[in-house]
Scaffold this motif. Structure first.
Motif, PDB file in Angstrom:
ATOM      1  N   CYS A   1     -21.829   3.179 -60.878  1.00 47.11           N
ATOM      2  CA  CYS A   1     -21.291   3.725 -59.631  1.00 47.11           C
ATOM      3  C   CYS A   1     -20.248   4.804 -59.903  1.00 47.11           C
ATOM      4  O   CYS A   1     -20.179   5.816 -59.194  1.00 47.11           O
ATOM      5  CB  CYS A   1     -20.693   2.604 -58.783  1.00 47.11           C
ATOM      6  SG  CYS A   1     -21.925   1.473 -58.080  1.00 47.11           S
TER       7      CYS A   1
ATOM      8  N   LEU B   1     -22.118   7.904 -61.038  1.00 49.94           N
ATOM      9  CA  LEU B   1     -22.786   8.467 -59.867  1.00 49.94           C
ATOM     10  C   LEU B   1     -21.789   9.133 -58.931  1.00 49.94           C
ATOM     11  O   LEU B   1     -22.059  10.213 -58.366  1.00 49.94           O
ATOM     12  CB  LEU B   1     -23.547   7.359 -59.128  1.00 49.94           C
ATOM     13  CG  LEU B   1     -24.395   7.792 -57.934  1.00 49.94           C
ATOM     14  CD1 LEU B   1     -25.501   8.749 -58.401  1.00 49.94           C
ATOM     15  CD2 LEU B   1     -25.007   6.587 -57.232  1.00 49.94           C
ATOM     16  N   CYS B   2     -20.605   8.519 -58.782  1.00 47.25           N
ATOM     17  CA  CYS B   2     -19.562   9.103 -57.927  1.00 47.25           C
ATOM     18  C   CYS B   2     -19.095  10.448 -58.477  1.00 47.25           C
ATOM     19  O   CYS B   2     -18.919  11.417 -57.738  1.00 47.25           O
ATOM     20  CB  CYS B   2     -18.402   8.112 -57.800  1.00 47.25           C
ATOM     21  SG  CYS B   2     -17.070   8.669 -56.713  1.00 47.25           S
TER      22      CYS B   2
ATOM     23  N   PHE C   1     -20.794  12.450 -60.510  1.00 47.22           N
ATOM     24  CA  PHE C   1     -21.897  13.399 -60.371  1.00 47.22           C
ATOM     25  C   PHE C   1     -21.979  13.947 -58.940  1.00 47.22           C
ATOM     26  O   PHE C   1     -22.106  15.159 -58.727  1.00 47.22           O
ATOM     27  CB  PHE C   1     -23.200  12.707 -60.765  1.00 47.22           C
ATOM     28  CG  PHE C   1     -24.412  13.578 -60.655  1.00 47.22           C
ATOM     29  CD1 PHE C   1     -24.654  14.589 -61.588  1.00 47.22           C
ATOM     30  CD2 PHE C   1     -25.307  13.416 -59.609  1.00 47.22           C
ATOM     31  CE1 PHE C   1     -25.774  15.404 -61.485  1.00 47.22           C
ATOM     32  CE2 PHE C   1     -26.412  14.232 -59.490  1.00 47.22           C
ATOM     33  CZ  PHE C   1     -26.651  15.230 -60.427  1.00 47.22           C
ATOM     34  N   CYS C   2     -21.875  13.045 -57.965  1.00 39.69           N
ATOM     35  CA  CYS C   2     -21.939  13.480 -56.568  1.00 39.69           C
ATOM     36  C   CYS C   2     -20.740  14.351 -56.203  1.00 39.69           C
ATOM     37  O   CYS C   2     -20.860  15.336 -55.451  1.00 39.69           O
ATOM     38  CB  CYS C   2     -21.995  12.273 -55.641  1.00 39.69           C
ATOM     39  SG  CYS C   2     -23.533  11.330 -55.784  1.00 39.69           S
ATOM     40  N   SER C   3     -19.560  13.987 -56.765  1.00 39.50           N
ATOM     41  CA  SER C   3     -18.353  14.782 -56.489  1.00 39.50           C
ATOM     42  C   SER C   3     -18.498  16.193 -57.047  1.00 39.50           C
ATOM     43  O   SER C   3     -18.121  17.188 -56.401  1.00 39.50           O
ATOM     44  CB  SER C   3     -17.122  14.098 -57.094  1.00 39.50           C
ATOM     45  OG  SER C   3     -16.917  12.830 -56.501  1.00 39.50           O
TER      46      SER C   3
ATOM     47  N   LEU D   1     -21.305  17.845 -57.640  1.00 41.25           N
ATOM     48  CA  LEU D   1     -22.267  18.578 -56.814  1.00 41.25           C
ATOM     49  C   LEU D   1     -21.628  19.027 -55.498  1.00 41.25           C
ATOM     50  O   LEU D   1     -21.815  20.166 -55.049  1.00 41.25           O
ATOM     51  CB  LEU D   1     -23.493  17.702 -56.528  1.00 41.25           C
ATOM     52  CG  LEU D   1     -24.423  17.413 -57.715  1.00 41.25           C
ATOM     53  CD1 LEU D   1     -25.582  16.515 -57.259  1.00 41.25           C
ATOM     54  CD2 LEU D   1     -24.964  18.706 -58.296  1.00 41.25           C
ATOM     55  N   SER D   2     -20.868  18.109 -54.883  1.00 35.63           N
ATOM     56  CA  SER D   2     -20.231  18.444 -53.608  1.00 35.63           C
ATOM     57  C   SER D   2     -19.212  19.559 -53.766  1.00 35.63           C
ATOM     58  O   SER D   2     -19.143  20.494 -52.952  1.00 35.63           O
ATOM     59  CB  SER D   2     -19.561  17.202 -53.014  1.00 35.63           C
ATOM     60  OG  SER D   2     -20.508  16.196 -52.757  1.00 35.63           O
TER      61      SER D   2
ATOM     62  N   ARG E   1     -20.919  22.885 -54.297  1.00 35.82           N
ATOM     63  CA  ARG E   1     -21.445  23.379 -53.024  1.00 35.82           C
ATOM     64  C   ARG E   1     -20.312  23.947 -52.170  1.00 35.82           C
ATOM     65  O   ARG E   1     -20.447  24.984 -51.524  1.00 35.82           O
ATOM     66  CB  ARG E   1     -22.184  22.266 -52.295  1.00 35.82           C
ATOM     67  CG  ARG E   1     -22.958  22.760 -51.072  1.00 35.82           C
ATOM     68  CD  ARG E   1     -23.737  21.645 -50.395  1.00 35.82           C
ATOM     69  NE  ARG E   1     -24.791  21.141 -51.254  1.00 35.82           N
ATOM     70  CZ  ARG E   1     -24.769  19.961 -51.852  1.00 35.82           C
ATOM     71  NH1 ARG E   1     -23.738  19.146 -51.673  1.00 35.82           N
ATOM     72  NH2 ARG E   1     -25.764  19.592 -52.634  1.00 35.82           N
TER      73      ARG E   1
ATOM     74  N   SER F   1     -11.662  10.186 -57.420  1.00 33.68           N
ATOM     75  CA  SER F   1     -12.866   9.460 -57.007  1.00 33.68           C
ATOM     76  C   SER F   1     -13.265   8.421 -58.042  1.00 33.68           C
ATOM     77  O   SER F   1     -13.615   7.279 -57.706  1.00 33.68           O
ATOM     78  CB  SER F   1     -14.023  10.434 -56.775  1.00 33.68           C
ATOM     79  OG  SER F   1     -13.702  11.348 -55.749  1.00 33.68           O
TER      80      SER F   1
ATOM     81  N   CYS G   1     -13.175   4.376 -57.519  1.00 33.20           N
ATOM     82  CA  CYS G   1     -14.375   3.575 -57.745  1.00 33.20           C
ATOM     83  C   CYS G   1     -14.114   2.478 -58.769  1.00 33.20           C
ATOM     84  O   CYS G   1     -14.538   1.324 -58.595  1.00 33.20           O
ATOM     85  CB  CYS G   1     -15.515   4.484 -58.192  1.00 33.20           C
ATOM     86  SG  CYS G   1     -17.111   3.644 -58.326  1.00 33.20           S
TER      87      CYS G   1
END
Length: 404
Positions: free
Chosen positions: A18, A21-22, A24-26, A28-29, A32, A103, A107
């Motif tokens: 998790c 993944l957090c 990685f998502c951060s 990407l976000s 963007r 983040s 987590c």
């Protein structure tokens, strides 16, 4: 413990996954968001140049990197005809790394908190399990006290109560089994005792007849009459014991039909006609037209033994009467005599197997009334007796009506 370790390893791996993944998502976000900000800055510069062609690149950079408060920046952009909705704040690389780090930390803290909560919950469950184990060990030691202060709606309390009920049930079953073995032992002893005397008599008299072919005719006839009487006694005893065993094993199925008690009384009177005549006893029955849902054969058997007992304890010239009455709840059958009566000490035991009262005949085996009681109870009824010395006895049978 092995299951708990597997759960902890799985939970730690899930927490690490998790976190990754957090992050990685951060990333990407944030990328963007950075692309969107860059597009917004380009659009902002284009808008500024469209409103003011004379503004220089240096002035535009000063506006974009201004350290003024948000209100001053908004006023400055508004002077160029740009609203707050037309721009966004630029996020720096340092800010991006801070968001990612926070983040991940959040987590990780969440995962560790859940793990700590699980460890505490697990410890709490182990304490409950230890208490339950101690409680079960306490019951196994013979202490069956139910801890009422621990009763609640919790699963642990419900399990404790179920263990208690199961243990008590097993204890009662063991006690009943031990009692049944003791009763069987006593019954076998009684049966052996009851059969031993007539069998011994038959064997001795038979041996005398075989060993002495010249025995006088009169004595031979006496021996044969005694053998016949003892054989009948043994046959009656064996048949009664077999019937009682079948009743105990619930292997006898009563076939109930609507029977007029006049026919039942008549059959019993015919069966007891010879003994009644020998004792000069008058048999009287009063059925009052009563119909009863019963198994005629077995009801006759029960009444036969009771009437036989009354005849044996009534002096010559006496009377034995059968009478029937019925109401909405049950049918009552009374069998009364004007005989010698039953001793007060014998009344509580009169229906027990192999019990012989103080006034019992030497040939009595104490099984007839026990058989009658078993049949009547199998028929859904009860039997009791009232008696007074010198006045007589009254057997009261109540057979309850079947629900329609």
């Amino acid at each position: 413990m092995r299951t708990e370790k597997r759960f902890i390893l799985f939970f730690a791996a899930a927490t690490a996954f998790c976190c990754v993944l957090c992050v990685f998502c951060s990333v990407l976000s944030l990328n963007r968001m950075r692309d969107n900000n860059n597009q917004a800055v380009i659009q902002l510069i284009s808008n500024i140049r469209a409103h003011d062609n004379e503004i220089t690149d240096v002035e535009i950079m000063q506006i974009l990197n201004a350290n003024a408060n948000t209100l001053d920046t908004e006023k400055m952009l508004y002077s160029f005809g740009i609203s707050k909705a037309d721009w966004t704040v630029k996020i720096s690389q340092t800010d991006s790394m801070t968001v990612i780090a926070l983040s991940s930390v959040a987590c990780l803290i969440c995962g560790l908190s859940c793990l700590a909560f699980f460890a505490r919950y697990r410890r709490h469950q182990l304490n409950k399990l230890n208490k339950l184990t101690n409680y079960l060990a306490k019951i196994n030691r013979g202490d069956y006290d139910l801890a009422l202060d621990n009763n609640s709606e919790s699963d642990n309390s419900k399990l404790q109560n179920e263990i208690y009920k199961t243990t008590v049930t097993l204890r009662e079953s063991a006690q009943r089994s031990a009692q049944s073995k003791e009763e069987l032992k006593n019954a076998l002893s009684d049966i052996s005792h009851q059969l031993k005397t007539p069998l011994t008599s038959v064997i001795i008299m038979t041996e005398n007849l075989l060993d002495n072919p010249d025995i006088p005719l009169e004595l031979r006839q006496d021996f044969l009459r005694n053998i016949y009487r003892s054989s009948n006694h043994i046959s009656f005893l064996v048949q009664s014991l077999l019937t009682l065993s079948k009743l105990d094993a619930d292997s006898i199925v009563l076939k109930r039909h609507s029977e007029p008690l006049s026919e039942v009384f008549s059959d019993v009177a015919q069966s007891m006609a010879i003994p009644a005549e020998l004792h000069r006893i008058s048999l009287i029955f009063e059925d009052n037209g009563v119909l009863l849902q019963c198994d005629k054969k077995w009801l006759c058997e029960a009444l036969f033994n009771i009437v036989k007992n009354c005849i044996e304890h009534t002096p010559e010239g006496g009377t034995v009467q059968m009478k029937a009455e019925s109401n909405s709840l049950y049918t009552k059958i009374t069998v009364s005599d004007n005989g010698q009566g039953i001793q007060k000490d014998d009344l509580p035991h009169i229906f027990e197997r192999f019990y012989k009262g103080k006034n019992a005949d030497d040939d009595s085996v104490g099984i007839g009334l026990a058989l009658s009681k078993a049949i009547i109870e199998k028929s859904g009824g009860t039997v009791s007796v009232d008696s007074e010395i010198g006045i007589g006895s009254t057997f009261i049978i109540k057979i309850f009506h079947l629900e329609k």
